[in-house]
Scaffold this active site. Structure first.
Site, PDB file in Angstrom:
ATOM      1  N   ARG A 162       0.835  -1.217   0.000  1.00 12.57           N
ATOM      2  CA  ARG A 162       0.000   0.000   0.000  1.00 12.57           C
ATOM      3  C   ARG A 162       0.872   1.271   0.000  1.00 12.57           C
ATOM      4  O   ARG A 162       0.522   2.280   0.608  1.00 12.57           O
ATOM      5  CB  ARG A 162      -0.939   0.039   1.213  1.00 12.57           C
ATOM      6  CG  ARG A 162      -1.829  -1.178   1.341  1.00 12.57           C
ATOM      7  CD  ARG A 162      -2.922  -1.255   0.280  1.00 12.57           C
ATOM      8  NE  ARG A 162      -3.790  -2.388   0.545  1.00 12.57           N
ATOM      9  CZ  ARG A 162      -3.683  -3.581  -0.063  1.00 12.57           C
ATOM     10  NH1 ARG A 162      -2.767  -3.783  -1.008  1.00 12.57           N
ATOM     11  NH2 ARG A 162      -4.513  -4.547   0.251  1.00 12.57           N
ATOM     12  N   TYR A 193      -5.557 -17.188  -2.095  1.00 18.11           N
ATOM     13  CA  TYR A 193      -6.418 -16.532  -1.112  1.00 18.11           C
ATOM     14  C   TYR A 193      -7.835 -17.096  -1.076  1.00 18.11           C
ATOM     15  O   TYR A 193      -8.454 -17.314  -2.123  1.00 18.11           O
ATOM     16  CB  TYR A 193      -6.547 -15.049  -1.446  1.00 18.11           C
ATOM     17  CG  TYR A 193      -5.466 -14.154  -0.881  1.00 18.11           C
ATOM     18  CD1 TYR A 193      -4.128 -14.450  -1.090  1.00 18.11           C
ATOM     19  CD2 TYR A 193      -5.794 -13.020  -0.164  1.00 18.11           C
ATOM     20  CE1 TYR A 193      -3.138 -13.617  -0.600  1.00 18.11           C
ATOM     21  CE2 TYR A 193      -4.810 -12.182   0.331  1.00 18.11           C
ATOM     22  CZ  TYR A 193      -3.483 -12.491   0.103  1.00 18.11           C
ATOM     23  OH  TYR A 193      -2.512 -11.663   0.588  1.00 18.11           O
ATOM     24  N   SER A 232     -10.786  -0.861   2.951  1.00 15.69           N
ATOM     25  CA  SER A 232     -10.061  -1.107   4.203  1.00 15.69           C
ATOM     26  C   SER A 232      -9.678   0.229   4.817  1.00 15.69           C
ATOM     27  O   SER A 232      -9.025   1.039   4.162  1.00 15.69           O
ATOM     28  CB  SER A 232      -8.788  -1.896   3.937  1.00 15.69           C
ATOM     29  OG  SER A 232      -9.085  -3.103   3.302  1.00 15.69           O
ATOM     30  N   GLU A 328      -5.116   3.308   6.220  1.00 16.46           N
ATOM     31  CA  GLU A 328      -4.774   3.210   4.795  1.00 16.46           C
ATOM     32  C   GLU A 328      -5.425   4.388   4.051  1.00 16.46           C
ATOM     33  O   GLU A 328      -4.890   4.906   3.075  1.00 16.46           O
ATOM     34  CB  GLU A 328      -5.316   1.878   4.265  1.00 16.46           C
ATOM     35  CG  GLU A 328      -5.074   1.653   2.804  1.00 16.46           C
ATOM     36  CD  GLU A 328      -5.602   0.309   2.346  1.00 16.46           C
ATOM     37  OE1 GLU A 328      -5.253  -0.725   2.946  1.00 16.46           O
ATOM     38  OE2 GLU A 328      -6.379   0.288   1.381  1.00 16.46           O
TER      39      GLU A 328
HETATM   40  P1  NAP Z   1      -9.274 -11.966   4.292  1.00 15.46           P
HETATM   41  O1  NAP Z   1      -9.350 -13.117   3.375  1.00 15.46           O
HETATM   42  O2  NAP Z   1     -10.265 -11.785   5.381  1.00 15.46           O
HETATM   43  O3  NAP Z   1      -7.811 -11.914   4.935  1.00 15.46           O
HETATM   44  C1  NAP Z   1      -7.464 -10.897   5.860  1.00 15.46           C
HETATM   45  C2  NAP Z   1      -6.075 -10.422   5.534  1.00 15.46           C
HETATM   46  O4  NAP Z   1      -5.170 -11.479   5.608  1.00 15.46           O
HETATM   47  C3  NAP Z   1      -6.047  -9.853   4.148  1.00 15.46           C
HETATM   48  O5  NAP Z   1      -6.109  -8.481   4.244  1.00 15.46           O
HETATM   49  C4  NAP Z   1      -4.758 -10.394   3.558  1.00 15.46           C
HETATM   50  O6  NAP Z   1      -3.728  -9.448   3.461  1.00 15.46           O
HETATM   51  C5  NAP Z   1      -4.280 -11.455   4.518  1.00 15.46           C
HETATM   52  N1  NAP Z   1      -4.277 -12.747   3.807  1.00 15.46           N
HETATM   53  C6  NAP Z   1      -5.345 -13.553   3.606  1.00 15.46           C
HETATM   54  N2  NAP Z   1      -4.952 -14.656   2.932  1.00 15.46           N
HETATM   55  C7  NAP Z   1      -3.628 -14.536   2.711  1.00 15.46           C
HETATM   56  C8  NAP Z   1      -2.666 -15.318   2.055  1.00 15.46           C
HETATM   57  N3  NAP Z   1      -2.991 -16.500   1.492  1.00 15.46           N
HETATM   58  N4  NAP Z   1      -1.390 -14.863   2.006  1.00 15.46           N
HETATM   59  C9  NAP Z   1      -1.051 -13.681   2.555  1.00 15.46           C
HETATM   60  N5  NAP Z   1      -1.922 -12.876   3.175  1.00 15.46           N
HETATM   61  C10 NAP Z   1      -3.201 -13.297   3.270  1.00 15.46           C
HETATM   62  O7  NAP Z   1      -9.223 -10.630   3.410  1.00 15.46           O
HETATM   63  P2  NAP Z   1     -10.416  -9.741   2.848  1.00 15.46           P
HETATM   64  O8  NAP Z   1     -10.629  -8.598   3.745  1.00 15.46           O
HETATM   65  O9  NAP Z   1     -11.585 -10.592   2.433  1.00 15.46           O
HETATM   66  O10 NAP Z   1      -9.732  -9.165   1.546  1.00 15.46           O
HETATM   67  C11 NAP Z   1      -9.369 -10.016   0.476  1.00 15.46           C
HETATM   68  C12 NAP Z   1      -8.346  -9.296  -0.385  1.00 15.46           C
HETATM   69  O11 NAP Z   1      -8.884  -8.075  -0.910  1.00 15.46           O
HETATM   70  C13 NAP Z   1      -7.106  -8.917   0.401  1.00 15.46           C
HETATM   71  O12 NAP Z   1      -5.980  -9.072  -0.438  1.00 15.46           O
HETATM   72  C14 NAP Z   1      -7.335  -7.466   0.739  1.00 15.46           C
HETATM   73  O13 NAP Z   1      -6.117  -6.758   0.901  1.00 15.46           O
HETATM   74  C15 NAP Z   1      -8.104  -6.983  -0.471  1.00 15.46           C
HETATM   75  N6  NAP Z   1      -8.966  -5.857  -0.112  1.00 15.46           N
HETATM   76  C16 NAP Z   1      -8.431  -4.595  -0.093  1.00 15.46           C
HETATM   77  C17 NAP Z   1      -9.242  -3.537   0.280  1.00 15.46           C
HETATM   78  C18 NAP Z   1      -8.692  -2.142   0.328  1.00 15.46           C
HETATM   79  O14 NAP Z   1      -9.468  -1.203   0.472  1.00 15.46           O
HETATM   80  N7  NAP Z   1      -7.403  -1.971   0.277  1.00 15.46           N
HETATM   81  C19 NAP Z   1     -10.555  -3.732   0.633  1.00 15.46           C
HETATM   82  C20 NAP Z   1     -11.051  -5.011   0.639  1.00 15.46           C
HETATM   83  C21 NAP Z   1     -10.243  -6.072   0.263  1.00 15.46           C
HETATM   84  P3  NAP Z   1      -3.452  -8.487   2.207  1.00 15.46           P
HETATM   85  O15 NAP Z   1      -4.341  -7.317   2.444  1.00 15.46           O
HETATM   86  O16 NAP Z   1      -2.017  -8.124   2.370  1.00 15.46           O
HETATM   87  O17 NAP Z   1      -3.749  -9.176   0.940  1.00 15.46           O
END
Ligand code: NAP
Length: 345
Positions: A162, A193, A232, A328
């Site tokens: 980020r 993921y 996020s 963020e």
């Molecule tokens: P999640 O599956 O509930 O997982 C929570 C966090 O754990 C994620 O933020 C992700 O980090 C990390 N994670 C999960 N699986 C992983 C793996 N296999 N290896 C490494 N790190 C892992 O996440 P979620 O909230 O549903 O989001 C899914 C993806 O969408 C994530 O990549 C998240 O960053 C992205 N997202 C971003 C935003 C934003 O506004 N920036 C909003 C919603 C979702 P990372 O964030 O580093 O990937």
């Protein structure tokens, strides 16, 4: 006589009730430069917005908001890859769909991220194991002080989690006008993921990954058209291994993601959830019930509500885990961006 202010509510996904002295659109680099120069001549601060999907307007903006609406997608095919030159104002999700419709995979994990292509490099958007930097070839910027255009190659953009140079040395006085993407014809699915892990790597198609990502996002994340939000709200903290191990001793079920540099990424959403904050509400702002990392404008929230809620969340997580979350989302005051951690501390 003072001029009437113009509402910014529809230009940011949080949909908070802030106004600006002036809101203009720029559909070319020349128009953007002209608008910036005329605001400078009026001694007004300038805020350049794409989709407004990662900002918190803390109060009325005392200057000119320039909406970057530079459009256009050009595609060049080479033996190994497709190269796309994309205007900064193109909608990101529409771009993802466009590339899939024309059988140019590679962006499917980044489906449904709100905002514009030109904002993607700023925070190096990422989802489901893919980050913007993995597909970025270059970023074109306009130096607003002299009108020069400059092309930064991906390895000059200081991309991180980020993070990028566009939050630092290239933040003030520059506007991103286009991005260049390189999509490899030798497609590799990224399925580490969530529900993507259920897909069969041998038979999966880019469209199936796109559909699964859209399905997961729609089921967990609030639609800004229904409840204003900026995705996020906090970054996932990356902590020293010893810190992560100490927390894990107490909470063995805590998600834990070792990083290449030896540190460990924790899931901020999980930490917030452990503090029993899902659904916690201050004024009209609330912690989203499906995904605790997202703060929502549940009912006529003000910026003060969102800030008070974010402060409460940060305090609870800090007191419980000794991990202090960093936003963020970028905080914008009347004069421009301010240090978000400083506001919450
Ligand atoms: P999640 O599956 O509930 O997982 C929570 C966090 O754990 C994620 O933020 C992700 O980090 C990390 N994670 C999960 N699986 C992983 C793996 N296999 N290896 C490494 N790190 C892992 O996440 P979620 O909230 O549903 O989001 C899914 C993806 O969408 C994530 O990549 C998240 O960053 C992205 N997202 C971003 C935003 C934003 O506004 N920036 C909003 C919603 C979702 P990372 O964030 O580093 O990937």
């Amino acid at each position: 006589m003072s001029k009437p202010l113009t509402s910014l509510r529809e230009y940011t996904t949080f949909a908070l009730p802030a106004q600006a002295e002036r809101i203009v659109q720029a559909d070319s680099a020349a128009a953007l430069l002209m608008q910036w120069q005329s605001a400078q001549a009026r001694q007004q601060p300038v805020l350049i917005l794409g989709g407004g999907s990662n900002v918190l307007l803390m109060e009325d903006f005392a200057g000119c908001v320039i909406l970057n609406r530079i459009l256009g997608i050009q595609v060049r095919e080479e033996a190994q890859s497709w190269h796309l030159h994309v205007g900064a104002g193109e909608n990101w999700h529409d771009l993802v769909r466009y590339t899939l419709d024309y059988a140019m995979p590679g962006l499917e994990n980044l489906a449904l991220i709100p905002g514009c292509a030109g904002s993607a490099p700023i925070q190096n958007i990422g989802a489901y194991g893919v980050e913007f930097q993995h597909v970025c070839e270059y970023v074109d910027v306009l130096d607003l002080r002299n009108g020069d255009q400059q092309r930064l190659l991906a390895d000059e953009c200081a991309f991180g989690y980020r993070e990028s140079i566009f939050k630092h040395g290239y933040r003030d006085g520059y506007a991103i006008i286009a991005v260049g993407l390189r999509l490899n014809k030798c497609w590799q699915p990224h399925l580490s993921y969530g529900d993507l892990a259920r897909l069969d790597v041998a038979t999966v198609t880019p469209r199936a990954v796109f559909d699964a990502v859209c399905q997961m996002r729609r089921s967990k994340l609030p639609d800004p058209a229904q409840s204003g939000n900026a995705g996020s709200f906090f970054k996932n903290p990356v902590v020293e291994e010893a810190t992560a191990l100490a927390i894990r001793q107490q909470y063995p079920q805590m998600p834990y993601y070792p990083q290449p540099d030896g540190r460990v990424k924790l899931a901020a959403g999980w930490l917030i959830d452990r503090c029993a904050l899902k659904g916690w509400r201050i004024g009209g702002a609330a912690v989203h019930r499906q995904q605790a990392l997202v703060l929502i404008n549940e009912e006529h929230a003000t910026a003060a509500d969102v800030i008070a809620l974010a402060r409460h969340v940060r305090q609870c997580v800090g007191e419980t885990f000794a991990v202090w979350l960093e936003p963020e989302v970028r905080f914008i005051s009347a004069q421009g961006e301010v240090d978000a951690v400083g506001v919450l501390a």
